[in-house]
Design a protein around this motif. Sequence first.
Motif, PDB file in Angstrom:
ATOM      1  N   LEU A  74       0.824  -1.210   0.000  1.00 53.95           N
ATOM      2  CA  LEU A  74       0.000   0.000   0.000  1.00 53.95           C
ATOM      3  C   LEU A  74       0.858   1.259   0.000  1.00 53.95           C
ATOM      4  CD1 LEU A  74      -2.700  -1.055   2.636  1.00 53.95           C
ATOM      5  CD2 LEU A  74      -2.821  -1.205   0.152  1.00 53.95           C
ATOM      6  N   PHE A  75       2.192   1.082   0.069  1.00 52.57           N
ATOM      7  CA  PHE A  75       3.097   2.226   0.119  1.00 52.57           C
ATOM      8  C   PHE A  75       3.959   2.308  -1.142  1.00 52.57           C
ATOM      9  CE2 PHE A  75       1.921   1.632   4.435  1.00 52.57           C
ATOM     10  CZ  PHE A  75       2.024   2.859   5.043  1.00 52.57           C
ATOM     11  N   LEU A  76       3.424   1.816  -2.247  1.00 49.21           N
ATOM     12  CA  LEU A  76       4.222   1.791  -3.469  1.00 49.21           C
ATOM     13  C   LEU A  76       4.590   3.185  -3.933  1.00 49.21           C
ATOM     14  CD1 LEU A  76       2.389  -1.069  -5.406  1.00 49.21           C
ATOM     15  CD2 LEU A  76       4.562  -1.184  -4.151  1.00 49.21           C
ATOM     16  N   SER A  77       3.740   4.162  -3.627  1.00 46.46           N
ATOM     17  CA  SER A  77       4.017   5.535  -4.062  1.00 46.46           C
ATOM     18  C   SER A  77       4.897   6.294  -3.066  1.00 46.46           C
ATOM     19  CB  SER A  77       2.701   6.305  -4.255  1.00 46.46           C
ATOM     20  OG  SER A  77       1.974   6.351  -3.033  1.00 46.46           O
ATOM     21  N   SER A  78       5.206   5.665  -1.942  1.00 47.10           N
ATOM     22  CA  SER A  78       6.003   6.339  -0.909  1.00 47.10           C
ATOM     23  C   SER A  78       7.482   6.167  -1.182  1.00 47.10           C
ATOM     24  CB  SER A  78       5.654   5.769   0.471  1.00 47.10           C
ATOM     25  OG  SER A  78       4.269   5.865   0.708  1.00 47.10           O
ATOM     26  N   SER A  79       8.275   6.853  -0.401  1.00 51.23           N
ATOM     27  CA  SER A  79       9.726   6.734  -0.550  1.00 51.23           C
ATOM     28  C   SER A  79      10.178   5.353  -0.092  1.00 51.23           C
ATOM     29  CB  SER A  79      10.426   7.812   0.291  1.00 51.23           C
ATOM     30  OG  SER A  79      10.199   7.573   1.660  1.00 51.23           O
ATOM     31  N   LYS A  80      11.388   4.978  -0.551  1.00 52.57           N
ATOM     32  CA  LYS A  80      11.914   3.673  -0.192  1.00 52.57           C
ATOM     33  C   LYS A  80      12.160   3.563   1.301  1.00 52.57           C
ATOM     34  CE  LYS A  80      14.164   2.172  -4.479  1.00 52.57           C
ATOM     35  NZ  LYS A  80      15.430   1.692  -5.067  1.00 52.57           N
ATOM     36  N   VAL A  81      12.589   4.675   1.894  1.00 53.97           N
ATOM     37  CA  VAL A  81      12.871   4.648   3.332  1.00 53.97           C
ATOM     38  C   VAL A  81      11.600   4.385   4.115  1.00 53.97           C
ATOM     39  CG1 VAL A  81      13.692   6.012   5.291  1.00 53.97           C
ATOM     40  CG2 VAL A  81      14.871   6.160   3.090  1.00 53.97           C
ATOM     41  N   SER A  82      10.507   5.066   3.738  1.00 51.97           N
ATOM     42  CA  SER A  82       9.237   4.856   4.435  1.00 51.97           C
ATOM     43  C   SER A  82       8.746   3.422   4.234  1.00 51.97           C
ATOM     44  CB  SER A  82       8.188   5.842   3.906  1.00 51.97           C
ATOM     45  OG  SER A  82       8.613   7.164   4.088  1.00 51.97           O
ATOM     46  N   ARG A  83       8.878   2.936   3.005  1.00 50.07           N
ATOM     47  CA  ARG A  83       8.422   1.575   2.718  1.00 50.07           C
ATOM     48  C   ARG A  83       9.263   0.567   3.478  1.00 50.07           C
ATOM     49  NH1 ARG A  83       8.766  -1.619  -2.425  1.00 50.07           N
ATOM     50  NH2 ARG A  83       6.895  -2.887  -2.548  1.00 50.07           N
ATOM     51  N   LYS A  84      10.547   0.835   3.572  1.00 52.55           N
ATOM     52  CA  LYS A  84      11.445  -0.056   4.299  1.00 52.55           C
ATOM     53  C   LYS A  84      11.017  -0.184   5.765  1.00 52.55           C
ATOM     54  CE  LYS A  84      15.951   0.247   6.483  1.00 52.55           C
ATOM     55  NZ  LYS A  84      17.092   1.137   6.722  1.00 52.55           N
ATOM     56  N   LYS A  85      10.660   0.923   6.375  1.00 63.12           N
ATOM     57  CA  LYS A  85      10.230   0.893   7.771  1.00 63.12           C
ATOM     58  C   LYS A  85       9.040  -0.038   7.958  1.00 63.12           C
ATOM     59  CE  LYS A  85      11.401   5.637   9.124  1.00 63.12           C
ATOM     60  NZ  LYS A  85      10.828   6.906   9.630  1.00 63.12           N
ATOM     61  N   ILE A  86       8.053   0.156   7.097  1.00 64.85           N
ATOM     62  CA  ILE A  86       6.814  -0.618   7.247  1.00 64.85           C
ATOM     63  C   ILE A  86       7.059  -2.096   6.985  1.00 64.85           C
ATOM     64  CG2 ILE A  86       4.464  -0.884   6.410  1.00 64.85           C
ATOM     65  CD1 ILE A  86       5.014   1.620   8.061  1.00 64.85           C
ATOM     66  N   LEU A  87       7.822  -2.407   5.947  1.00 64.30           N
ATOM     67  CA  LEU A  87       8.081  -3.812   5.628  1.00 64.30           C
ATOM     68  C   LEU A  87       8.847  -4.503   6.752  1.00 64.30           C
ATOM     69  CD1 LEU A  87       8.977  -3.542   1.838  1.00 64.30           C
ATOM     70  CD2 LEU A  87       6.986  -4.689   2.825  1.00 64.30           C
ATOM     71  N   GLN A  88       9.824  -3.817   7.321  1.00 62.35           N
ATOM     72  CA  GLN A  88      10.588  -4.420   8.413  1.00 62.35           C
ATOM     73  C   GLN A  88       9.712  -4.682   9.631  1.00 62.35           C
ATOM     74  OE1 GLN A  88      13.760  -1.611   8.875  1.00 62.35           O
ATOM     75  NE2 GLN A  88      15.127  -2.693   7.466  1.00 62.35           N
ATOM     76  N   GLN A  89       8.875  -3.727   9.952  1.00 58.85           N
ATOM     77  CA  GLN A  89       7.984  -3.926  11.097  1.00 58.85           C
ATOM     78  C   GLN A  89       6.942  -5.014  10.815  1.00 58.85           C
ATOM     79  OE1 GLN A  89       6.435  -0.035  11.939  1.00 58.85           O
ATOM     80  NE2 GLN A  89       8.428   0.777  12.540  1.00 58.85           N
ATOM     81  N   GLU A  90       6.447  -5.055   9.563  1.00 58.34           N
ATOM     82  CA  GLU A  90       5.467  -6.077   9.204  1.00 58.34           C
ATOM     83  C   GLU A  90       6.098  -7.463   9.283  1.00 58.34           C
ATOM     84  OE1 GLU A  90       2.146  -6.761   5.664  1.00 58.34           O
ATOM     85  OE2 GLU A  90       3.876  -5.448   5.331  1.00 58.34           O
ATOM     86  N   LEU A  91       7.336  -7.572   8.826  1.00 57.14           N
ATOM     87  CA  LEU A  91       8.052  -8.846   8.901  1.00 57.14           C
ATOM     88  C   LEU A  91       8.197  -9.298  10.359  1.00 57.14           C
ATOM     89  CD1 LEU A  91       9.660 -11.109   7.572  1.00 57.14           C
ATOM     90  CD2 LEU A  91      11.658  -9.598   7.585  1.00 57.14           C
ATOM     91  N   LEU A  92       8.499  -8.354  11.240  1.00 54.76           N
ATOM     92  CA  LEU A  92       8.643  -8.670  12.650  1.00 54.76           C
ATOM     93  C   LEU A  92       7.370  -9.336  13.210  1.00 54.76           C
ATOM     94  CD1 LEU A  92       9.775  -8.342  15.584  1.00 54.76           C
ATOM     95  CD2 LEU A  92       8.892  -6.009  15.518  1.00 54.76           C
ATOM     96  N   PHE A  93       6.228  -8.801  12.902  1.00 55.56           N
ATOM     97  CA  PHE A  93       4.985  -9.318  13.482  1.00 55.56           C
ATOM     98  C   PHE A  93       4.555 -10.644  12.836  1.00 55.56           C
ATOM     99  CE2 PHE A  93       4.601  -4.788  14.642  1.00 55.56           C
ATOM    100  CZ  PHE A  93       4.565  -4.972  16.012  1.00 55.56           C
ATOM    101  N   TYR A  94       4.883 -10.837  11.577  1.00 54.10           N
ATOM    102  CA  TYR A  94       4.605 -12.144  10.992  1.00 54.10           C
ATOM    103  C   TYR A  94       5.463 -13.226  11.638  1.00 54.10           C
ATOM    104  CZ  TYR A  94       1.385 -10.610   7.353  1.00 54.10           C
ATOM    105  OH  TYR A  94       0.281 -10.130   6.694  1.00 54.10           O
ATOM    106  N   VAL A  95       6.677 -12.850  12.056  1.00 51.98           N
ATOM    107  CA  VAL A  95       7.515 -13.804  12.783  1.00 51.98           C
ATOM    108  C   VAL A  95       6.882 -14.151  14.128  1.00 51.98           C
ATOM    109  CG1 VAL A  95       9.743 -14.117  13.929  1.00 51.98           C
ATOM    110  CG2 VAL A  95       9.644 -13.105  11.640  1.00 51.98           C
TER     111      VAL A  95
END
Length: 1697
Positions: free
Chosen positions: A395-416
């Motif tokens: 959902l953050f495809l239009s956002s900056s890479k840094v912002s997307r990186k934050k969300i993906l890393q946090q999302e990965l954490l919770f799936y773990v």
Amino acid sequence: MTSSEADVLISDLSTGKAGIHGRISAYLLVFKEPLKTCAQKQSLITDYFPFLNRALTLLRRKLGHPSKLNEKFAAEWFAVYRLCVDCIAVISRILTKPLLLLDEGFKILRCFARWRRWEDGEREGLAILKGIKEMQRLPVSDVTSNLYLPDLDADADDAGEATLLAKTVPLLFVCAAKNKKPKHPDQYHRLYHIATEFHTWTSVLDKDPRQLVLEEQASYLATCTIFLVGKVDQFDSKFDLASKFCDLIITTSVQGSPHLTKLCDSLYQIGVRMFSNKEFKQASDTLKLYCQATWLIIEGKLKEAETRLSNYYSLELFGKWCEASTLLLQVLSQSEGTHAVQGVIKDWAEKWAAEHFSNRLPGPISLVEQWVEIQVKLVKGHENGDDVGTLLGNLFLSSSKVSRKKILQQELLFYVQMQNDNPNFCKRMQMMIKDLLEKDGFGTLIDWLEESSCLRLCGVRGPKYCTQCLSQALEVASGHQLAVAYCLRSLCTEEYEPNSEKVFQDIQSALAVWSSIPTSDGSMVPENIMKILYSVIDLLSLKGRVDFHCTIYKVMIKIYTQRGVSLNNLLAKLWESRRISHALCPSPVQEAFMSLSVVFGEKLKLTEFWIECFSKSQPLVVGFHNNFSSSQSNITVHNVEEVTSALISSVSESGSYLAGYMYYDLCEKLVSNGRSVEALPYAMEAHRLRVELFKQKFPWSFEGRSEGNHVLVCRSVASELWSFDTNSCDLDICYISPWNALQCYLESILQVGVIHEILGNGAEAEYFLDRGKSLSCSHSLTLFNIVFSSFLGELYHKKQRWASAKKELQSSRELLKDGIIDGFCSKCKVIVEVTVTHNLADLYQSPISEIESASAEKLSTDLYKETLAKLHTSEWKKSIACLEEQDGTILVKDGNSQLEGSIECNSPNTLCTKELSWDLDLQNCVVSFGGDVPCICKTMGCWHCLTGKVTKSGLVTDAIKLKWELVHRRLSLKLLTGLGKCLENDGQIHEACEIIFQSISVLVGPNPFCRASKSTFLPDTMGKEISAQRKHINLYHLMGREIPGDMLNVERAVILYNLCWLSLKDRKKDTRNNPHVLIDIPISKLVSWLMLSFVLCREVPALFQKVSRLLAAIFSLSTSSVLEAPLSTSCKDLCGRHWVCFFHQASLGIQFNYLFSMKEVQQGADTKGSHMASGAQSLPRLAPESILNLKDFVKEFFEGLPGTTVICLSLLGCPYTSMFQELLSCSSAPAWIMVSRLNLKNLPIHILLPVHSVPGGDSDGVTISGENDGGQWCCPWGSTVVDDVAPNFRMLLEENFNLAKYELALSPAEKKDHIYNVWEARRRIDDRLCTLLKNLEDSWFGSTLKYVLLGEVSNCKDLDTLCENLVRKLKSQFTDIDSSLLKVIVLGVSKYGFKGGTEQVMLEFCLKKGSFFSDVHFKDDHCADELRGFASKLHEAVKKVKGFNRIIKPIILVPDFDVQMLPWENLPVLKNQEVYRMPSVWSILAAYRNERKINPLDAYYLLNPDGSLNCKPDFDKLFRDNKLKGKVGHAPPTEKLAAALESRDLFIYIGHGDGSLYIPNDRIERLQNCAGAFLMGCSSASLKLDGCYVPRGPPLSYLLAGSPVILGNLWEVTGLDIDKFTHAMLVSWFKDRSYRKDCDQKLMIGTCMSRARDKCSHFPCLVGASPVCYGVPTELKGTMEVATPSTELSPTTCLGK
């Protein structure tokens, strides 16, 4: 109906008679009849308008106090009020003055609000708005755009309408918000439109009132919004309207306002409650509204902020926004499904992912977690979940890479973490996220899953949870990651368990891991490793733990080496951030760092190497030189100001940080040099800069004076050091950790508090020190806690608060005994222990009840000796600089080494000569002691040689050791001073003299530890006295030199004072058994040393006062030939009397002078909030900067005196009484009075007289039975010499207080029964006080010398001529006749007559034993014929003076603070004299700079603000007749009173106390200028003494604010007399000054006080002596043809306390 009928109606209305509405309605029936002619209209106004005005005034007064009015009368009175307002409407239409009606409407609206009649108030407010709108007459073609308010005409003067709207609209919203009855939706729409339309109108208002009105409106709009959302039934536009309300509230409010927080919190609570009640639709709408409002606030705040995470308020709000958004997702997932959830997420993504927000806010952890939970639940129920689940990162495809990186890393954490719920789905989502991260170029980073799970938003889950996660990570981490995890766990542990040893254990473990990693290791170094190390070393420095510093430095060196960065850069960065020392350390470089010379090489010891490392930064170079500079340094204050100005203008965190340190270091240097007044602005500026830095790192929830109690870290240090969006490590940045900011803040608090204490501002010092202690305790900072407690103990000791002092010092000592500071720097530990023990030893010499006097002296002596021994430890000896020349390099030898005399004295400021004498100062006191004595510098060197040698050596190590040596000497001198005082009090004079010699050795010798010191400086044994004396002359010669820039100036002044005091005290004792050289020192030498001390301690008020007083006493005794002449001067302009009077006045009010001076400096501060303004440049100087200028300074002082006579008064008690008794061989007296009379046109006069306990005022046994529940009388002066010479005065005031309290507690019925007894008791107290004052005058001044207190006479040329002739006639019998004194006595005797016969007058004038004043000597023996001849000539002169037409001019009394409580103005000789008071002569000179005119008609009054006095009608009429502005029966807001004080000429207060309840004294002191004050309440002119610090009281506060004159009462006053006095003063100011038109004298503010005192016929002393006038003669100006009342005061009137 006649006017008497109207009076009856008004009377009945005031008493609340039933049926009054009907009667008034009948009386006003005429208003319902049609008015056809102009005559009818005019008659209506003339006949009824006065009645309506009186009735409305009465009704407003009654209805303005609901608590004092029966509810049953309120309805009828409101009906009468409405009836009268309707009649005013008719009159307003006739006069075409609609604002008249609208103003009355507003007043009734205010009454409705006070009575909580919200519905009536809302209705009235809307009617007022309608009336204002109808006032706008638009052409037919024009159409108004507003619905409820008139349009704002840019070309018209709408100030009147704007003011009325500004008062009405907020009250309307109050009523609307408080009215809880259900409203129609249209009513809410109407409120919204009114608010938006009013916003335009506020542009007409000034900035401050505008913001105040908008804030008030926003507050009640918030209340309406909460009620609308939570209570009102659902309607279509409900939440749209609430959204509009929120927008309006946010745009009109200041960020962080309390009502914004209240609005958001309430919306969230409503949403939660609706969710719990399963009202999903309304819950989602409410939570959306909350999120919208909260985000608008966050957005506005972040747009203001400059750096990431710089504002705690927005961070806290962001956390709440995340929680609410999480709850909203839950609501939507249950009620509207996935589509709605994704819609909210997309909306949130657009807001958060913006580049200027995402890089300044932490990731929304809770939202990501909720999203993952929703996805996992969504998969359940689907057998094959391959096509189910959406990545949040997509959902953050239009956002900056840094912002997307934050969300993906946090999302990965919770799936773990949720893998156990659905393993297949969670693993698949993990792989997808890793693929996306690798595709974006982030890879898998490191094995960050374990690490990131530990760092799970420490600020939200809490540091304890973070610690648990980190403990798990430690099990699998290794290498750098293991060390980082240890450090992070230690920082997290510190946040929730600051006293835990685990903090240091983890740091030790981390350092062990790093130390084991070889430099050649190729493993990846974490990005934030330097920040982590900086934070760790900052935390250790804050706690005083230095045992890990060396290892941390080595780890830093290893990292710099691995990255190929020069170690010079590391040194520069460490110096820039001050990380090579620790908190409160005197040395800017600690020894642990200097031990790294094995890494840096020997060049680390060279100053040149350090300067080379700092070459790219001028501030670092200047800061380094400033820190290590000595008195010979070329770094000036101007150099530092130039550099810091550039740093501050750069508007960067590092620039402000460095500027704060440079100001801090400069301040320390100035204070060490004795320039505390100059230092304070720099200390305040450093404090200001550090407060701003502190705000960025910590929440700022302090209010007023309650700062510092509960301060938490703004954001978890661990989470700040390691977050998902961290940039790569930049070794060039200057990182300021929260602990570093806290250390700077605490050090500045301590510095400012200590300087305030030095300057005598005890209240401000206590505020800062107490705030620092509270903050230290809240963070368990033991080092700071001990230091603040120690300084507070010393402060309380000087305030004579013995119990508080003991508590603070004993708590500090207990902490030291517990061994908590074992890991501290060894020298700093000794400093702390010595300081605490020294303060305890000082305290034990004070009157603490549980310690006997003899035991206390012994205990103090033992403590001093024990502490001195502790200073002579080997640890200190290592830094003692016994220096010698060796190959051109200065080396530090062991302290026990004996110097061989090879050092030459190269200090340009040190005298090196073989021919020595006692002449040190003034260049004209020549008394040769004789003998050829080799210079001490030739044999041993001196302290100033040592500093010069260290500077030339170019070694940083020597400079550091010199720093420690300075500290050691300062501590040693404090201890020796205390020990010497203790020995002196115990009668061990010889031992006390030896302590003086040792102190001088420490001050000027090269090494106080050298055994040669004592043998050289102390007297030799029998047979070597001459040699010893010669050596002492060498020592004294060094001691008595003025050395610019000396870091021990104040200590030098203390020793000089103690030396001179001991020499004088034992001058006439038989010292054959215990000879000491101090007795042989000539008086001229003692005076020259005291003068040097006077100059050196000019910015240390407590010492300055002692030195000035001793100098005045010496010069006074010398004029009577008791002592030899102190000066042999060729100056014809100054004689002994000039010196006596100059030093006497210098000893008075010195603390207030510095307080006033600093107030001027602060007023000159620039608009940016800087304290670096020189606002006091136009003020008269307090003392010269050099002793060479002292003579010229004294001459300028007398040339600058005002024309008004100044009388200085002080009482010298113990120990002066014993010294005078020894020197004069006279009988003992409890005190001596010193009087100095100063006048521009005449020579000064001084008197020194013994005074004995004054008889009179004894209790006659009259008591009043009954209980007194008003509390105990608290004596405002504690204990002073007055209690020894006038002990009954305290008793009289206490009886008066108890009597007043007793009378106040009586009920009306009881008062009738007891009033006679009360008045009789008060009359007896009055008689006793009158007797006391008469006896005081007769006993202390006699029948002649009391005339010295009188003022000069106008047109006194004839008197001058007569006195000159009389002096010529008396030359045959007497020498040295003082014409100034003679003129005063002739004038006094001519006015009051000869009391006791002419011969007695002359005996008192010439022969009174033990009296010392301007000399009158007989040439031969005192024979009766000569005396009769003198008396005859005097009698003849007096007869001629009686025929002169003369007016006595005013005087200004300057009583010492110890005697200011006495009513000097009511001494019989001064009863008809115009008298003013001031705290010091210096304050008089400062006051004469300003215009001294007051227009009494330009006054603001505050009459009976609490409504408890009965005097109001008389004064109210007087004020109204003279058209004054003010308030009756209630007080306006404090800021309105402050504005009145600044803008008016006169402030009149008539009520209880001094008015500080309505405008505090500290608020008065902050005014830029201030009106004159007439404070007619109890004790309104009383000063509360504060030990050795500046007293506190209304007169001083008003003087500090610039008020020219303040009238008030010294003690409690009650009864009709004080009303009569007040009335007489006011009438005299308001009426024509015809009685002065026959002369040139101008009417002054205090001219009528003596006549007003005559009105106090019942209690002429008890009441008449209480009013006094502080200030200077101030002229009454303006047109005085004004009305005065003819009515007498009611016998029931009373000005109570």
